[in-house]
Design a protein around this motif. Structure first.
Motif, PDB file in Angstrom:
ATOM      1  N   GLY A  86      14.150   2.288   6.523  1.00 28.35           N
ATOM      2  CA  GLY A  86      12.937   2.970   5.981  1.00 28.35           C
ATOM      3  C   GLY A  86      11.913   3.172   7.107  1.00 28.35           C
ATOM      4  O   GLY A  86      11.885   2.497   8.133  1.00 28.35           O
ATOM      5  N   PRO A  88       8.166   4.443   7.599  1.00 21.88           N
ATOM      6  CA  PRO A  88       6.878   4.499   7.361  1.00 21.88           C
ATOM      7  C   PRO A  88       6.422   5.958   7.667  1.00 21.88           C
ATOM      8  O   PRO A  88       6.205   5.985   8.997  1.00 21.88           O
ATOM      9  CB  PRO A  88       6.193   3.364   7.587  1.00 21.88           C
ATOM     10  N   THR A 103       6.969  -0.314   2.685  1.00 24.95           N
ATOM     11  CA  THR A 103       8.443  -0.282   3.144  1.00 24.95           C
ATOM     12  C   THR A 103       9.194  -1.912   3.559  1.00 24.95           C
ATOM     13  O   THR A 103      10.258  -1.922   3.183  1.00 24.95           O
ATOM     14  CB  THR A 103       8.537   0.662   4.037  1.00 24.95           C
ATOM     15  N   THR A 114      13.099  -1.717   8.278  1.00 25.30           N
ATOM     16  CA  THR A 114      12.089  -0.800   8.733  1.00 25.30           C
ATOM     17  C   THR A 114      11.787  -0.684  10.009  1.00 25.30           C
ATOM     18  O   THR A 114      11.655  -1.526  10.750  1.00 25.30           O
ATOM     19  CB  THR A 114      10.758  -1.473   8.042  1.00 25.30           C
TER      20      THR A 114
END
Ligand code: RP5
Length: 169
Positions: A86, A88, A103, A114
């Motif tokens: 992920g 952001p 996230t 993340t």
């Protein structure tokens, strides 16, 4: 068998400039990828359809980037057991902290790896995807290691120049 590929999903076309470093790293290591604009909120069905289809076609790693209340990576993670990274995106007054928390704070059992907010995270998402693929691709692993060694040499050389400039040689 065709080469496994990386799918890059973004919540909006406005996220694309932030994702350029991801694309650059994947290209640098000759990793096949495809990119898709699809939103967890605005096009939920399209997101589900795309993710399931990509998995069927051999997607090995999903990268999902979104800003604000960023649920795209979490949505993808809920649909597949492939690694999901992920990113952001900084898209509003909270400058990506909203997307970071949305996230990263996944419930147990549905992980999203993340990375940092914005372009630095996008670059690392490319590297992380490459490293995941390198687990079963020794040539790719060698190329990644070789780049790390080159970076270490460059830093040592920069250090030597700084020492010389400061008369500490
Ligand atoms: C998110 O909202 C997108 O990922 C984007 O980062 C943010 C703003 O989207 P736009 O209003 O620019 O389409 O869903």
């Amino acid at each position: 068998m065709s080469k496994p590929f990386v799918a890059i999903l973004m919540g909006s076309v406005s996220d694309l400039p932030t994702l350029q470093p991801t694309v650059d790293i994947l290209r640098q290591f000759d990793i096949p990828f495809e990119a898709k604009v699809t939103s967890a909120h605005r096009t939920p069905e399209r997101t589900h359809e795309y993710v399931r289809d990509a998995e069927r076609r051999g997607c090995a790693v999903f990268i999902a980037a979104a800003g604000l209340a960023a649920h795209l990576a979490g949505t993808v993670a809920g649909l597949v057991v492939k690694p999901v990274i992920g990113i952001p995106i900084s898209a509003g007054p909270l400058q990506g902290v909203d997307a970071l928390l949305s996230t990263v704070q996944m419930p147990g059992g549905v992980p999203v790896a993340t990375v940092a907010i914005g372009k630095v995270g996008a670059r690392n998402a490319g590297y992380l995807a490459a490293q995941i693929l390198a687990v079963s691709d020794s040539n790719l692993a060698k190329r990644l290691s070789s780049e790390r060694r080159d970076n270490a040499v460059a830093i040592a050389a920069a250090d030597a120049r700084v020492m010389e400039q400061l008369g500490q040689g």
